[in-house]
Design an enzyme around this catalytic site. Structure first.
Site, PDB file in Angstrom:
ATOM      1  N   HIS A 243      -6.374   1.916  23.406  1.00 37.58           N
ATOM      2  CA  HIS A 243      -7.164   1.194  24.408  1.00 37.58           C
ATOM      3  C   HIS A 243      -6.531   1.283  25.802  1.00 37.58           C
ATOM      4  O   HIS A 243      -7.102   1.840  26.743  1.00 37.58           O
ATOM      5  CB  HIS A 243      -7.235  -0.292  24.047  1.00 37.58           C
TER       6      HIS A 243
HETATM    7  C1  BDR Z   1      -7.210  -4.970  23.720  1.00 38.28           C
HETATM    8  O1  BDR Z   1      -6.707  -6.091  23.022  1.00 38.28           O
HETATM    9  C2  BDR Z   1      -5.357  -5.911  22.701  1.00 38.28           C
HETATM   10  O2  BDR Z   1      -5.153  -6.180  21.354  1.00 38.28           O
HETATM   11  C3  BDR Z   1      -4.987  -4.503  23.089  1.00 38.28           C
HETATM   12  O3  BDR Z   1      -3.688  -4.451  23.617  1.00 38.28           O
HETATM   13  C4  BDR Z   1      -6.021  -4.130  24.123  1.00 38.28           C
HETATM   14  O4  BDR Z   1      -5.606  -4.491  25.415  1.00 38.28           O
HETATM   15  C5  BDR Z   1      -8.226  -4.257  22.844  1.00 38.28           C
HETATM   16  O5  BDR Z   1      -9.284  -5.107  22.535  1.00 38.28           O
END
Ligand code: BDR
Ligand code: CA
Length: 313
Positions: A243
């Site tokens: 992500h």
């Molecule tokens: C986001 O949520 C967190 O768990 C990850 O680091 C990312 O920023 C994804 O939904």
């Protein structure tokens, strides 16, 4: 061209850590002014520790790391140990960082940095809940016009949600903060789940990083070994979605990504859909566009970039 000045606002998190490493590996392109930590994946005490561990892994203890907000603006904190492990950075053997936190509060650092630099020359890269940025905008509205751009990981349209059926984690944790940011008028580019779920750390991609055979290569591969298990089990996907590194990759090679400039509003009232990013992807309202909402990425190009850059550390 000189390096683009950035602040990384983050809640590490293995994917946050990879994003920080990608930025640290790219000093010709990105001038990292500082890292501000926020509570999110794990509490602030851990995110502000993890950010320093990542800097030390990259042999960059000179990067100022600030502790910021310990809780969302108007709600109790929700964390994601079920994804990231108890430390937030499970996978590699971790250590107690030797580098201290920088003096001062992360929100003040954001305000002072934006005031100190020429307007339109500092980009905010947000990898966690938007609490710090919203708090800075609330305290010092004069800085909003000085932001070059906010590039954020958050939200979803086609993928809808991950922490609830309707909401992505970063927005869900602090929807009031997200609403402030999306309504601020600052230029925004969003990396929603729609794109990050296409950027998967598959086994061959992780092995290519491990094969760098460097400290950072092993550290990254060990984080991703742990991180992938959650999404592989949940979605049956071939690897964990990277992500947050999409934010940094977009700054380095925007041609890897495509999206639409659309209106995005945040649901802050409904229990059922709290934190939903209502993106007008199809242009069915007359609401003004307020964000570039990314929908697609060249995943192979992304991993080529990531692996090449990590090799520099
Ligand atoms: C986001 O949520 C967190 O768990 C990850 O680091 C990312 O920023 C994804 O939904
Ligand atoms: Ca994150």
């Amino acid at each position: 061209m000189s390096a683009r000045k950035i602040i990384i606002d983050t809640d590490p998190g293995q994917d946050d850590a990879v994003a920080i490493l990608l930025a640290l590996a790219s000093p010709e392109d990105l001038g990292l002014l500082g890292i501000t930590c926020v509570a999110g994946n794990v509490p602030l005490s851990l995110t502000s520790k993890n950010a320093r561990i990542v800097c030390e892994a990259a042999a960059r203890p000179d990067v100022p790391v600030y502790a910021g907000s310990a809780a969302p603006l108007a709600r109790p904190l929700i964390t994601a140990e079920h994804v990231h492990g108890q430390t937030g950075l499970d996978g590699p053997d971790l250590w107690e960082p030797a580098m201290p936190l920088a003096d001062g509060h992360g929100v003040d650092f954001i305000i002072e940095t934006l005031r100190r630099h020429e307007p339109g020359t500092v980009t905010l890269c947000t990898l966690g809940p938007l609490t710090n940025v919203a708090a800075a905008f609330n305290t010092a509205p004069d800085i909003i016009d000085r932001v070059q751009e906010i590039v954020m990981m958050g939200g979803a349209y086609f993928e809808v949600g991950n922490i609830t059926p309707a909401a992505e984690f970063n927005i869900y944790v602090d929807p009031e903060a997200a609403e402030i940011v999306f309504r601020s008028g600052a230029p925004i580019t969003v990396m929603p789940l729609d794109v990050t779920h296409k950027v998967l750390a598959t086994e061959p991609r992780v092995e290519a990083i491990r094969a760098l055979n460097t400290r950072v290569g092993h550290f990254t591969a060990e984080m991703l070994d742990f991180f992938e298990r959650f999404d592989v089990e949940k979605y049956g996907s071939e690897g964990g979605p990277l992500h947050d590194p999409c934010v940094i990759a977009w700054l380095l090679q925007p041609e890897l990504f495509s999206g639409r400039h659309v209106n995005v509003e945040i649901e802050t009232k409904s229990d059922l859909t709290l934190g939903m990013t209502v993106a007008d992807w199809w242009g069915v309202t007359d609401r003004d566009a307020n964000a570039m909402f990314i929908g697609d990425a060249d995943a192979n190009g992304f991993f080529t970039l990531l692996t090449e850059r990590l090799a520099r550390l």
